[in-house]
Motif scaffolding. Structure first.
Motif, mmCIF file in Angstrom:
data_model
loop_
_atom_site.group_PDB
_atom_site.id
_atom_site.type_symbol
_atom_site.label_atom_id
_atom_site.label_comp_id
_atom_site.label_asym_id
_atom_site.label_seq_id
_atom_site.Cartn_x
_atom_site.Cartn_y
_atom_site.Cartn_z
ATOM 1 N N LYS A 291 35.292 44.065 17.520
ATOM 2 C CA LYS A 291 36.739 44.225 17.543
ATOM 3 C C LYS A 291 37.044 45.697 17.291
ATOM 4 O O LYS A 291 36.300 46.379 16.590
ATOM 5 C CB LYS A 291 37.386 43.364 16.455
ATOM 6 C CG LYS A 291 37.365 41.879 16.750
ATOM 7 C CD LYS A 291 38.160 41.115 15.707
ATOM 8 C CE LYS A 291 38.217 39.640 16.059
ATOM 9 N NZ LYS A 291 39.024 38.878 15.054
ATOM 10 N N GLU A 292 38.137 46.159 17.856
ATOM 11 C CA GLU A 292 38.502 47.568 17.703
ATOM 12 C C GLU A 292 38.598 47.958 16.229
ATOM 13 O O GLU A 292 38.185 49.053 15.834
ATOM 14 C CB GLU A 292 39.827 47.835 18.406
ATOM 15 C CG GLU A 292 40.273 49.286 18.403
ATOM 16 C CD GLU A 292 41.566 49.489 19.175
ATOM 17 O OE1 GLU A 292 41.860 50.643 19.531
ATOM 18 O OE2 GLU A 292 42.270 48.499 19.434
ATOM 19 N N GLY B 252 30.752 42.325 14.258
ATOM 20 C CA GLY B 252 30.540 42.070 15.666
ATOM 21 C C GLY B 252 29.486 41.029 15.999
ATOM 22 O O GLY B 252 28.895 40.389 15.136
ATOM 23 N N ARG C 296 38.512 44.195 22.145
ATOM 24 C CA ARG C 296 37.086 44.350 21.848
ATOM 25 C C ARG C 296 36.443 45.468 22.679
ATOM 26 O O ARG C 296 36.905 45.805 23.760
ATOM 27 C CB ARG C 296 36.344 43.034 22.071
ATOM 28 C CG ARG C 296 36.685 41.970 21.034
ATOM 29 C CD ARG C 296 36.037 40.638 21.355
ATOM 30 N NE ARG C 296 36.263 39.681 20.281
ATOM 31 C CZ ARG C 296 37.357 38.954 20.151
ATOM 32 N NH1 ARG C 296 38.325 39.075 21.041
ATOM 33 N NH2 ARG C 296 37.491 38.117 19.150
ATOM 34 N N LEU D 132 29.121 43.617 20.359
ATOM 35 C CA LEU D 132 30.485 43.409 20.822
ATOM 36 C C LEU D 132 31.392 43.400 19.596
ATOM 37 O O LEU D 132 31.267 42.537 18.722
ATOM 38 C CB LEU D 132 30.584 42.085 21.575
ATOM 39 C CG LEU D 132 31.872 41.773 22.332
ATOM 40 C CD1 LEU D 132 32.134 42.820 23.399
ATOM 41 C CD2 LEU D 132 31.783 40.381 22.957
ATOM 42 N N PRO E 60 34.526 43.113 27.887
ATOM 43 C CA PRO E 60 35.187 42.697 26.652
ATOM 44 C C PRO E 60 36.625 42.238 26.911
ATOM 45 O O PRO E 60 37.297 42.739 27.813
ATOM 46 C CB PRO E 60 35.169 43.965 25.793
ATOM 47 C CG PRO E 60 34.053 44.787 26.360
ATOM 48 C CD PRO E 60 34.067 44.499 27.820
#
Length: 217
Positions: free
Chosen positions: A107-108, A93, A40, A105, A36
């Motif tokens: 994003k935080e 995601g 990510r 996958l 990532p």
């Protein structure tokens, strides 16, 4: 457990009231790892439950889409770590198929919280400016004492704060600003906000601090 599909398919909401079928992107076999970038994280998705509590096999359309899994790779994310069991927003995601396994996958900021080893939602650690609330019971009678049907009960929009995240990051100072609510407080929140969970007959919701309207005393 039902046989695993080589290209998992899920339903995502689309504009104008339609549903679009979205297939997970299969990573070519010659690539063995996904790294990532930025904030990510790569999450290996939990398997779907193929049976009901009573042991009845469920059709694929009746199963709950998994929204939890383990972090298996990460970029510069700061609030999670490798092997954390995380819960994330349902349609967030990019879905990937890596070595025949379903991943997402993210994003935080799409990660709602970290689950404890017991997998109990009541012990979820919310991330960022999110707040975990145990919902109040719905009223089953009108003010005049008339019994209401189950589906006509007013949806509760208040509950008790069970846990709070570390807060949002201030853009200028880069310091965490903790939520302005405390564990144990009774709060009101926006009616259609947050992500809802049900566990052991109890209702829980994780909302952002900005969705909390007031504290009750």
């Amino acid at each position: 457990m039902a046989a695993q599909m080589t290209r998992p398919v899920t339903l995502a909401p689309a504009s104008r009231g339609r549903l679009v079928v979205c297939a997970a992107t299969a990573v070519p076999k010659q690539f063995k790892a996904v790294k990532p970038v930025g904030d990510r994280v790569l999450v290996k998705v939990d398997k779907e439950e193929a049976k009901s509590i009573g042991g009845v096999l469920l059709p694929a359309s009746a199963r709950n889409k998994p929204t939890a899994g383990a972090v298996v790779a990460m970029g510069d994310a700061k609030t999670v770590k490798m092997s954390d069991k995380v819960v994330y927003s349902k349609y967030a995601g990019t879905e990937l198929e890596v070595a025949g396994e379903e991943h997402v996958l993210l994003k935080e900021d799409d990660v709602i919280g970290v689950l404890p080893s017991s997998d109990k939602v009541a012990q979820l650690k919310p991330l960022g400016d999110r707040v975990l609330i145990k919902g109040a019971k719905a009223e089953d009678k009108t003010a005049g004492g008339v019994l209401l049907a189950t589906d006509s009960g007013e949806k509760p929009t208040f509950g008790t704060v069970l846990a709070v995240g570390e807060g949002r990051e201030d853009e200028e100072s880069k310091q965490r600003v903790p939520p302005n609510v405390e564990v144990g407080a009774t709060v009101m929140y926006s009616k259609y906000s947050g992500t809802e969970f049900e566990e052991d007959g109890e209702q829980y919701i994780v909302v952002r601090e900005s969705d909390i309207l007031a504290q009750l005393a």
